[in-house]
Structures are given as structure tokens and as C-alpha cells.
Scaffold this active site. Structure first.
Site, mmCIF file in Angstrom:
data_model
loop_
_atom_site.group_PDB
_atom_site.id
_atom_site.type_symbol
_atom_site.label_atom_id
_atom_site.label_comp_id
_atom_site.label_asym_id
_atom_site.label_seq_id
_atom_site.Cartn_x
_atom_site.Cartn_y
_atom_site.Cartn_z
ATOM 1 N N LYS A 1 38.616 28.186 55.801
ATOM 2 C CA LYS A 1 39.684 28.829 55.036
ATOM 3 C C LYS A 1 41.014 28.370 55.615
ATOM 4 O O LYS A 1 41.094 27.963 56.777
ATOM 5 C CB LYS A 1 39.567 30.353 55.163
ATOM 6 N N GLY B 1 44.021 46.501 42.663
ATOM 7 C CA GLY B 1 44.456 45.101 42.537
ATOM 8 C C GLY B 1 44.002 44.497 41.220
ATOM 9 O O GLY B 1 42.807 44.357 40.967
ATOM 10 N N GLY C 1 44.793 41.349 39.945
ATOM 11 C CA GLY C 1 45.218 39.947 39.931
ATOM 12 C C GLY C 1 44.261 39.121 39.103
ATOM 13 O O GLY C 1 43.664 39.605 38.137
ATOM 14 N N VAL D 1 41.268 38.043 39.659
ATOM 15 C CA VAL D 1 39.905 38.570 39.581
ATOM 16 C C VAL D 1 39.909 40.010 39.065
ATOM 17 O O VAL D 1 39.138 40.354 38.159
ATOM 18 C CB VAL D 1 39.206 38.530 40.959
ATOM 19 N N TYR E 1 41.888 41.766 37.210
ATOM 20 C CA TYR E 1 42.134 42.015 35.786
ATOM 21 C C TYR E 1 40.926 41.597 34.940
ATOM 22 O O TYR E 1 40.520 42.320 34.028
ATOM 23 C CB TYR E 1 43.402 41.303 35.293
HETATM 24 P P1 NAD Z 1 45.586 37.636 43.167
HETATM 25 O O1 NAD Z 1 46.689 37.285 44.082
HETATM 26 O O2 NAD Z 1 45.577 37.044 41.813
HETATM 27 O O3 NAD Z 1 45.502 39.218 42.990
HETATM 28 C C1 NAD Z 1 45.750 40.133 44.000
HETATM 29 C C2 NAD Z 1 46.361 41.335 43.303
HETATM 30 O O4 NAD Z 1 46.452 42.397 44.228
HETATM 31 C C3 NAD Z 1 47.775 41.057 42.788
HETATM 32 O O5 NAD Z 1 47.887 41.487 41.443
HETATM 33 C C4 NAD Z 1 48.649 41.884 43.715
HETATM 34 O O6 NAD Z 1 49.835 42.339 43.093
HETATM 35 C C5 NAD Z 1 47.713 43.026 44.059
HETATM 36 N N1 NAD Z 1 48.035 43.755 45.270
HETATM 37 C C6 NAD Z 1 48.553 43.281 46.437
HETATM 38 N N2 NAD Z 1 48.682 44.285 47.311
HETATM 39 C C7 NAD Z 1 48.214 45.400 46.689
HETATM 40 C C8 NAD Z 1 48.057 46.752 47.073
HETATM 41 N N3 NAD Z 1 48.419 47.177 48.286
HETATM 42 N N4 NAD Z 1 47.517 47.618 46.192
HETATM 43 C C9 NAD Z 1 47.141 47.214 44.963
HETATM 44 N N5 NAD Z 1 47.285 45.939 44.533
HETATM 45 C C10 NAD Z 1 47.805 45.063 45.387
HETATM 46 O O7 NAD Z 1 44.221 37.320 43.938
HETATM 47 P P2 NAD Z 1 42.766 37.177 43.339
HETATM 48 O O8 NAD Z 1 42.453 35.735 43.192
HETATM 49 O O9 NAD Z 1 42.589 38.103 42.183
HETATM 50 O O10 NAD Z 1 41.894 37.699 44.563
HETATM 51 C C11 NAD Z 1 41.787 39.095 44.837
HETATM 52 C C12 NAD Z 1 40.911 39.295 46.067
HETATM 53 O O11 NAD Z 1 39.618 38.735 45.814
HETATM 54 C C13 NAD Z 1 41.410 38.599 47.340
HETATM 55 O O12 NAD Z 1 41.039 39.367 48.456
HETATM 56 C C14 NAD Z 1 40.659 37.289 47.338
HETATM 57 O O13 NAD Z 1 40.541 36.734 48.635
HETATM 58 C C15 NAD Z 1 39.323 37.750 46.802
HETATM 59 N N6 NAD Z 1 38.527 36.704 46.187
HETATM 60 C C16 NAD Z 1 39.035 35.978 45.153
HETATM 61 C C17 NAD Z 1 38.260 34.991 44.566
HETATM 62 C C18 NAD Z 1 38.761 34.188 43.396
HETATM 63 O O14 NAD Z 1 37.946 33.523 42.732
HETATM 64 N N7 NAD Z 1 40.041 34.232 43.071
HETATM 65 C C19 NAD Z 1 36.975 34.759 45.035
HETATM 66 C C20 NAD Z 1 36.467 35.536 46.081
HETATM 67 C C21 NAD Z 1 37.266 36.497 46.650
#
Ligand code: NAD
Length: 351
Positions: A80, A180, A182, A184, A186
Site C-alpha cells: 500500500k 461514509g 464515497g 464504495v 454510495y
Molecule cells: P472515498 O474517499 O470515495 O469515500 C470515503 C467517504 O467517507 C467520503 O465520502 C468522505 O467524505 C467520507 N468520510 C470521511 N470521513 C468521514 C467521517 N468521519 N464520517 C463519515 N464519512 C466520512 O473512498 P472509497 O473508495 O469509497 O473507500 C471507502 C473505504 O473503503 C476506505 O476505507 C477504503 O480504504 C476502503 N476500500 C475501498 C475500496 C475501493 O474499491 N474503493 C476497496 C477496499 C476497501
């Protein structure tokens, strides 16, 4: 503090530090384990409180990638990267160009992809400097944004957990709180709403919240209160550490299952969840959909049917973890860790 005595150091094979004063880049790349193949995992772009917080994050996240990739039985190891977001104005393209240059210098022991804070445009910038990058939006074999596949895997996992706890995979009328919304979170919320769940959601982004209310009928909850909502299932989909003493003591949900990496702030939270009778879906098992999608691209021939078969396998693995934990009176985290370590040790074919 030396790396070797850092509390989150877990015999990582390498921890690289990069600095490019011209662009403001300061980054860590951690290669945790390459037994199964080149270390793969996303790059996070985040404003950390200090260097120490960034180092802790990269050590924990890279370790989780090794466990995740092993559990999903992918031919890749765990790594990572984190880039410390500069304060004030900066040239984003210059910064990601410098980062791509650094990824290239470690010669494919680490293959990067997207994580929190990194956009498809940033990925394209990195790609101008190195081929050790996946999850691209364009190109012959591009797999695109991994997030919808992660959301699909988490949705499937939530249904397996619901079957164990409530006797049915049917989510209609289930109260589910999502922390959250984001990439994922949404997409997951959309799946859950389509399945008839009653959603409570929290995010720091007000526009996203308004959208979730309008499109999904979600109830908006202040960020600091999402874990206190009266819910059947709590789904952490923001950053790590959602489950800690302060939040767990106020959690009414019977299931914790979400996309976020490193959901348990400390390892003792696994025992605390079990003692409270809450079924925990180990994060690196349930959220492997995205890296599965990336692995399909890395294989050289992106095949959607292979991805779907791997998501079926993810469900089976999660079910096995739940069954063994119940039969052996252990935490789900403990069972998953043991299985992952076995799968990591079993293969030493890549070098
Ligand atoms: P992202 O940045 O698109 O979404 C994160 C969301 O969390 C954002 O909308 C942000 O505003 C919100 N957020 C931040 N702090 C917050 C809080 N204190 N309370 C509520 N919301 C808050 O990221 P993502 O790609 O959706 O990933 C989300 C999580 O899933 C991360 O931990 C990431 O490591 C994990 N993850 C993502 C993937 C992927 O395919 N994108 C795969 C495995 C794991």
C-alpha cells in the site's frame, strides 16, 4: 522511532520513503509480503495529522492487503502507499507525476491502484511514468473504478451475515446505518436501498448526503452519531478505526459489515464485538471485490465472468469464517487471520 520497533511493523519486506521538494511530494510505499506475487494495493492521498500517522496507516493498510489478497486467493502480495497531502496550494499533476516516477524506481515489487483521495485522472498521471499501475479507466485491458465491485462484494457479504444473525438474506425493512458515502459507500447504499433496507447515513460531504436523501430516501445523521443509530447492521465505509471502545459501547447493531479497511482500531475490539454478541465480517474478507477486479486486469485479460466467480468465492470464504468462528467459539477476526496466514505461507512462487 525505528521502523523495526514500530507497533504496527509486521515483518514488512520493505518500507520506502519518497520526497520530491519541487512538487511537495512526501510518500510512503510499504511492501508487506510478496509470497503470492508482486505487492498490490491502492495509493491513499490524505491530509495526515503528522508523519507518524501516515506511517502507521501505510504499515497497517499494507498488512491488510496481504491478508486480503491471500484470502481472495489472488496471485498478488500485499502493499500500500500513502501520499501526505500538502497543506495549501499545490500542483496536483506535478505531484502525481513525481509519485509515478517513484513507483517506477521500485521495479514492480509494488503495483499501485486507487484508494481514498485518488482520482482516475491521478491514475492516468501516474501511468505516464510507470506501467506498475492498475485499475485504469482507459486502455485495452482497463478494469476501471474498482469501487462498484467492492460494493457488490460487501452487499453480498452483508446478506450472508444477515442470514446468520436474522435467519434470512432478505434485507427489506432492515435498518442499516452506513458511515461514509464515497465511491464504495454510495454504491453500497444503492444496493441496500434497492433491497428495501431503511438507511441512515453520515458523511462529511453535504452534497452527497442531500443526494442520498433525495435518491435513496436515506435518513441523514450527524457524523459523530452514526454509530448510535438504532440499527440492525452498521456498515463502516469511511476511514479506519470505526470500531473503538467509545463507539462500540453505543452500538445497537447486531452486525458490523462494511468496506472500510482496518475497521477495528485495536485488535482487542474483535473480542469486544464477540462479547457483545455482534457478528463482525472481517474487513479484508468482505471488501476484496475491488482488488479482485484489479487482479483481473493484472492477469492480462480482463474477464468479467472470472470476477463474478471470485465474488462467489468471497461469499463462500466469508461463510466459512463465520461457521468456523461459531463452531470453535473464536472471533471471526482470529479465524480469518489464521486462514490468511496459512494461504500466505502456502505459496512462495513469486520472486
Ligand atoms: P472515498 O474517499 O470515495 O469515500 C470515503 C467517504 O467517507 C467520503 O465520502 C468522505 O467524505 C467520507 N468520510 C470521511 N470521513 C468521514 C467521517 N468521519 N464520517 C463519515 N464519512 C466520512 O473512498 P472509497 O473508495 O469509497 O473507500 C471507502 C473505504 O473503503 C476506505 O476505507 C477504503 O480504504 C476502503 N476500500 C475501498 C475500496 C475501493 O474499491 N474503493 C476497496 C477496499 C476497501
Amino acid at each position: 522511532m525505528s521502523i523495526f520497533s514500530h507497533p504496527d511493523f509486521d515483518n514488512h519486506e520493505a518500507v520506502h520513503t519518497f520526497c520530491d521538494p519541487a512538487s511537495g511530494l512526501r510518500a510512503f510505499i510499504a511492501v508487506h509480503n510478496t509470497n503470492r506475487g508482486p505487492a498490490s494495493g491502492g495509493t491513499r492521498f490524505w491530509q495526515y495529522a503528522n508523519d507518524e500517522a501516515a506511517l502507521t496507516d501505510v504499515l497497517r493498510l499494507s498488512r491488510a492487503m496481504s491478508f486480503k489478497n491471500a484470502m481472495a486467493q489472488l496471485d498478488i502480495g500485499g502493499g500500500k502507499a500513502v501520499i501526505l497531502r500538502p497543506e495549501g496550494d499545490f500542483d496536483r499533476e506535478a505531484l502525481f507525476t513525481a509519485y509515478g516516477r517513484f513507483v517506477e524506481t521500485i521495479s514492480g515489487t509494488y503495483i499501485t491502484a486507487e484508494d481514498v483521495g485518488v482520482s482516475p485522472a491521478d491514475m492516468a498521471t501516474i501511468k505516464t511514468q510507470t506501467n506498475h499501475v492498475a485499475g485504469l479507466s482507459e486502455g485495452d485491458n482497463a478494469s476501471g473504478d474498482p469501487s462498484p465491485v467492492t460494493a457488490d462484494g460487501v452487499f453480498r457479504g452483508i446478506k450472508i451475515a444477515a442470514e446468520r444473525v436474522f435467519g434470512s438474506k432478505d434485507l427489506s425493512g432492515r435498518r442499516i446505518s452506513v458511515q461514509g458515502l464515497g465511491h464504495v459507500g454510495y454504491a453500497l447504499a444503492e444496493h441496500l436501498a434497492n433491497a428495501g433496507a431503511v438507511l441512515s447515513v453520515a458523511d462529511i460531504n453535504l452534497d452527497t448526503l442531500a443526494k442520498a436523501k433525495a435518491e435513496l430516501g436515506a435518513i441523514i445523521v450527524p457524523v459523530g452519531e452514526i454509530h448510535t443509530v438504532d440499527a440492525d447492521i452498521f456498515s463502516p465505509c469511511a476511514l479506519g478505526g470505526a470500531i473503538r471502545h467509545e463507539t462500540l459501547s453505543r452500538l445497537s447493531a447486531k452486525i458490523v459489515a462494511g468496506a472500510a479497511n482496518n475497521q477495528l482500531l485495536t485488535s482487542d475490539m474483535a473480542v469486544a464485538l464477540k462479547q457483545r454478541g455482534i457478528l463482525y465480517a472481517p474487513d479484508y474478507v468482505i471488501n476484496a471485490g475491488g482488488i479482485i477486479n484489479v487482479a483481473a486486469e493484472l492477469s492480462g485479460h480482463y474477464n468479467p465472468a472470472w470476477v463474478t466467480a471470485k465474488l462467489d468465492q468471497l461469499e463462500e470464504t466469508l461463510a466459512t469464517v463465520f461457521d468456523r468462528a461459531a463452531n470453535e467459539d473464536r472471533t471471526t477476526q482470529d479465524v480469518a487471520d489464521e486462514m490468511a496466514r496459512q494461504r500466505m505461507a502456502a505459496i512462495r512462487k513469486w520472486r
